[in-house]
Scaffold this motif. Structure first.
Motif, PDB file in Angstrom:
ATOM      1  N   LEU A 190      29.208  62.689 -71.893  1.00 38.48           N
ATOM      2  CA  LEU A 190      30.310  61.828 -71.488  1.00 38.48           C
ATOM      3  C   LEU A 190      29.722  60.686 -70.676  1.00 38.48           C
ATOM      4  O   LEU A 190      28.902  60.915 -69.779  1.00 38.48           O
ATOM      5  CB  LEU A 190      31.305  62.613 -70.627  1.00 38.48           C
ATOM      6  CG  LEU A 190      32.436  61.816 -69.968  1.00 38.48           C
ATOM      7  CD1 LEU A 190      33.454  61.386 -71.008  1.00 38.48           C
ATOM      8  CD2 LEU A 190      33.109  62.660 -68.878  1.00 38.48           C
ATOM      9  N   GLY A 192      30.364  56.296 -69.190  1.00 40.90           N
ATOM     10  CA  GLY A 192      31.258  55.174 -68.941  1.00 40.90           C
ATOM     11  C   GLY A 192      30.653  54.262 -67.899  1.00 40.90           C
ATOM     12  O   GLY A 192      29.549  54.510 -67.391  1.00 40.90           O
ATOM     13  N   ALA A 205      34.131  65.886 -64.178  1.00 38.87           N
ATOM     14  CA  ALA A 205      34.656  66.198 -65.506  1.00 38.87           C
ATOM     15  C   ALA A 205      35.075  67.658 -65.486  1.00 38.87           C
ATOM     16  O   ALA A 205      34.227  68.548 -65.331  1.00 38.87           O
ATOM     17  CB  ALA A 205      33.607  65.944 -66.586  1.00 38.87           C
ATOM     18  N   GLN A 227      26.825  59.139 -66.528  1.00 44.09           N
ATOM     19  CA  GLN A 227      26.718  59.970 -67.724  1.00 44.09           C
ATOM     20  C   GLN A 227      26.545  61.422 -67.320  1.00 44.09           C
ATOM     21  O   GLN A 227      25.786  61.743 -66.408  1.00 44.09           O
ATOM     22  CB  GLN A 227      25.551  59.534 -68.606  1.00 44.09           C
ATOM     23  CG  GLN A 227      25.411  60.390 -69.858  1.00 44.09           C
ATOM     24  CD  GLN A 227      24.459  59.788 -70.876  1.00 44.09           C
ATOM     25  OE1 GLN A 227      24.418  58.567 -71.036  1.00 44.09           O
ATOM     26  NE2 GLN A 227      23.697  60.625 -71.566  1.00 44.09           N
ATOM     27  N   ARG A 237      39.629  66.761 -68.037  1.00 43.65           N
ATOM     28  CA  ARG A 237      40.241  65.775 -67.140  1.00 43.65           C
ATOM     29  C   ARG A 237      39.116  65.133 -66.338  1.00 43.65           C
ATOM     30  O   ARG A 237      38.321  65.837 -65.706  1.00 43.65           O
ATOM     31  CB  ARG A 237      41.243  66.449 -66.205  1.00 43.65           C
ATOM     32  CG  ARG A 237      41.978  65.459 -65.282  1.00 43.65           C
ATOM     33  CD  ARG A 237      43.050  66.136 -64.447  1.00 43.65           C
ATOM     34  NE  ARG A 237      42.500  66.932 -63.365  1.00 43.65           N
ATOM     35  CZ  ARG A 237      42.449  68.260 -63.358  1.00 43.65           C
ATOM     36  NH1 ARG A 237      42.907  68.956 -64.387  1.00 43.65           N
ATOM     37  NH2 ARG A 237      41.940  68.915 -62.331  1.00 43.65           N
ATOM     38  N   VAL A 238      39.025  63.820 -66.377  1.00 47.40           N
ATOM     39  CA  VAL A 238      37.953  63.101 -65.705  1.00 47.40           C
ATOM     40  C   VAL A 238      38.527  62.403 -64.472  1.00 47.40           C
ATOM     41  O   VAL A 238      39.504  61.649 -64.580  1.00 47.40           O
ATOM     42  CB  VAL A 238      37.278  62.079 -66.641  1.00 47.40           C
ATOM     43  CG1 VAL A 238      36.146  61.356 -65.918  1.00 47.40           C
ATOM     44  CG2 VAL A 238      36.748  62.777 -67.895  1.00 47.40           C
ATOM     45  N   ARG A 258      41.637  60.379 -65.772  1.00 44.99           N
ATOM     46  CA  ARG A 258      41.813  60.283 -67.225  1.00 44.99           C
ATOM     47  C   ARG A 258      42.022  61.695 -67.762  1.00 44.99           C
ATOM     48  O   ARG A 258      41.140  62.546 -67.620  1.00 44.99           O
ATOM     49  CB  ARG A 258      40.598  59.635 -67.892  1.00 44.99           C
ATOM     50  CG  ARG A 258      40.373  58.171 -67.518  1.00 44.99           C
ATOM     51  CD  ARG A 258      41.332  57.269 -68.292  1.00 44.99           C
ATOM     52  NE  ARG A 258      41.085  55.863 -68.008  1.00 44.99           N
ATOM     53  CZ  ARG A 258      40.233  55.104 -68.658  1.00 44.99           C
ATOM     54  NH1 ARG A 258      39.501  55.623 -69.636  1.00 44.99           N
ATOM     55  NH2 ARG A 258      40.088  53.831 -68.346  1.00 44.99           N
ATOM     56  N   VAL A 261      40.729  64.165 -72.290  1.00 42.53           N
ATOM     57  CA  VAL A 261      39.511  63.567 -72.848  1.00 42.53           C
ATOM     58  C   VAL A 261      38.831  64.622 -73.727  1.00 42.53           C
ATOM     59  O   VAL A 261      38.492  65.706 -73.261  1.00 42.53           O
ATOM     60  CB  VAL A 261      38.555  63.107 -71.731  1.00 42.53           C
ATOM     61  CG1 VAL A 261      37.259  62.580 -72.340  1.00 42.53           C
ATOM     62  CG2 VAL A 261      39.229  62.036 -70.880  1.00 42.53           C
ATOM     63  N   THR A 269      30.968  60.957 -75.817  1.00 43.57           N
ATOM     64  CA  THR A 269      32.272  60.333 -75.618  1.00 43.57           C
ATOM     65  C   THR A 269      32.121  59.211 -74.597  1.00 43.57           C
ATOM     66  O   THR A 269      31.665  59.441 -73.482  1.00 43.57           O
ATOM     67  CB  THR A 269      33.301  61.364 -75.118  1.00 43.57           C
ATOM     68  OG1 THR A 269      33.444  62.398 -76.103  1.00 43.57           O
ATOM     69  CG2 THR A 269      34.652  60.709 -74.857  1.00 43.57           C
ATOM     70  N   ASP A 270      32.504  58.000 -74.992  1.00 40.66           N
ATOM     71  CA  ASP A 270      32.352  56.825 -74.129  1.00 40.66           C
ATOM     72  C   ASP A 270      33.717  56.403 -73.629  1.00 40.66           C
ATOM     73  O   ASP A 270      34.606  56.030 -74.409  1.00 40.66           O
ATOM     74  CB  ASP A 270      31.690  55.688 -74.922  1.00 40.66           C
ATOM     75  CG  ASP A 270      31.182  54.576 -74.015  1.00 40.66           C
ATOM     76  OD1 ASP A 270      31.718  54.441 -72.890  1.00 40.66           O
ATOM     77  OD2 ASP A 270      30.266  53.846 -74.411  1.00 40.66           O
ATOM     78  N   LEU A 271      33.896  56.451 -72.301  1.00 36.78           N
ATOM     79  CA  LEU A 271      35.175  56.051 -71.699  1.00 36.78           C
ATOM     80  C   LEU A 271      35.273  54.545 -71.501  1.00 36.78           C
ATOM     81  O   LEU A 271      36.316  54.057 -71.058  1.00 36.78           O
ATOM     82  CB  LEU A 271      35.359  56.767 -70.352  1.00 36.78           C
ATOM     83  CG  LEU A 271      35.456  58.293 -70.400  1.00 36.78           C
ATOM     84  CD1 LEU A 271      35.636  58.847 -68.994  1.00 36.78           C
ATOM     85  CD2 LEU A 271      36.609  58.740 -71.289  1.00 36.78           C
ATOM     86  N   ILE A 274      35.898  51.239 -66.626  1.00 33.25           N
ATOM     87  CA  ILE A 274      37.022  51.765 -65.845  1.00 33.25           C
ATOM     88  C   ILE A 274      37.163  50.916 -64.578  1.00 33.25           C
ATOM     89  O   ILE A 274      36.220  50.798 -63.801  1.00 33.25           O
ATOM     90  CB  ILE A 274      36.802  53.244 -65.483  1.00 33.25           C
ATOM     91  CG1 ILE A 274      36.645  54.075 -66.763  1.00 33.25           C
ATOM     92  CG2 ILE A 274      37.948  53.761 -64.625  1.00 33.25           C
ATOM     93  CD1 ILE A 274      36.227  55.504 -66.502  1.00 33.25           C
TER      94      ILE A 274
END
Length: 277
Positions: A190, A192, A205, A227, A237-238, A258, A261, A269-271, A274
């Motif tokens: 994960l 972002g 996360a 990351q 849930r992030v 978020r 997810v 997975t790229d958020l 933000i």
């Protein structure tokens, strides 16, 4: 006569070489890496002396195998945001791994936010070692298998309740290692970025798709990137929590959540970006 005497030796050497090549061709490769969850320190240094894996059933003292590891001190806070320290990379016979053990030396310490050094007392780590059980860790022939040791600083470094400023600095903190072991088949990630980067948020996360949620943590770096690697698949849930306050005259930094997810094995997975204000 000379040729006749040499020929059996040549054939024997060739056979031995062929047998050796056959054995080596079926070997696996074992890697051991270390990464960190954030903590409120400038440095957290572990004095790691030895690494061993256990290959037989529990309590069998003959099952331990020493890994080719160079004793060293490691500042684990250098290995966040997807970065990891490669501790071991070696050829290894296929088979099951039951446990991994870290033997720690006497020179582990932290440097606090006050810039002071505080020794870490690790009595159990210095004697029997820190033992971590492995679940379904099986090396297959001609494959690379990775064990990722996810060291949780916030839970592992414990302040003594009766310590006060002016007391012996060596007595302030205990090291009670909390380490999650991630096997190779857990390869989801994960990532972002956050703005403003000055917010320096911690990132949680939380895998909410299981009865007892798992929580994985990291922090954004100076460029705003974060990351988490080695995540099991599921729904998360992030949560992002800024650790600084916005300068006067600018909008306040906000906590961001978020939900739902989706994390898929072997994928990242790229958020995206933000906004925290």
């Amino acid at each position: 006569m000379k040729l006749r005497r040499l020929l059996p030796l040549v054939l024997l050497s060739a056979a031995a070489f062929a047998g050796c090549s056959k054995d080596e061709s079926s070997n696996s490769k074992l890697e051991v890496r270390l990464m960190d969850g954030p903590g409120d320190f400038q440095r957290v240094v572990l004095d790691v002396q030895k690494l061993e894996v256990h290959l037989k059933e529990e309590n069998d003292p003959e099952g331990w195998k020493l890994l080719p590891f160079q004793a060293q001190t490691i500042n684990v806070l250098e290995y966040v945001n997807g970065r990891s320290a490669l501790l071991v990379s070696t050829d290894f016979e296929p088979g099951d791994l039951k446990e991994i053990r870290l033997l720690l030396g006497p020179d582990s310490y932290v440097v606090g936010r006050d810039g002071q050094r505080y020794d870490l007392k690790t009595p159990s780590g210095q004697t029997s070692g820190v033992k971590l059980k492995l679940d379904k860790a099986s090396l297959q022939a001609r494959q690379t298998f990775q064990l990722l040791l996810d060291f949780d600083v916030a839970k592992s470094v414990v302040e003594r309740g009766n310590w006060r400023p002016g007391n012996d600095k060596k007595e302030r903190y205990l090291l009670k290692p909390v380490i999650r072991v991630v096997a190779q088949d857990l390869r989801a990630s994960l990532r972002g970025t956050v703005t403003p980067v000055a917010a320096l948020p911690q990132v949680l996360a939380i895998r909410s798709s299981i009865t007892v949620p798992d929580t994985f943590s990291t922090s954004a770096d100076a460029a705003g990137a974060f990351q988490l690697s080695g995540l099991p698949a599921g729904t998360y849930r992030v949560e992002l929590f800024p650790t600084t306050t916005a300068p006067t005259g600018q909008p306040a930094y906000r906590n961001i959540v978020r939900s739902n997810v989706s994390i898929v094995n072997n994928q990242t997975t790229d958020l995206g970006q933000i906004q925290l204000n």
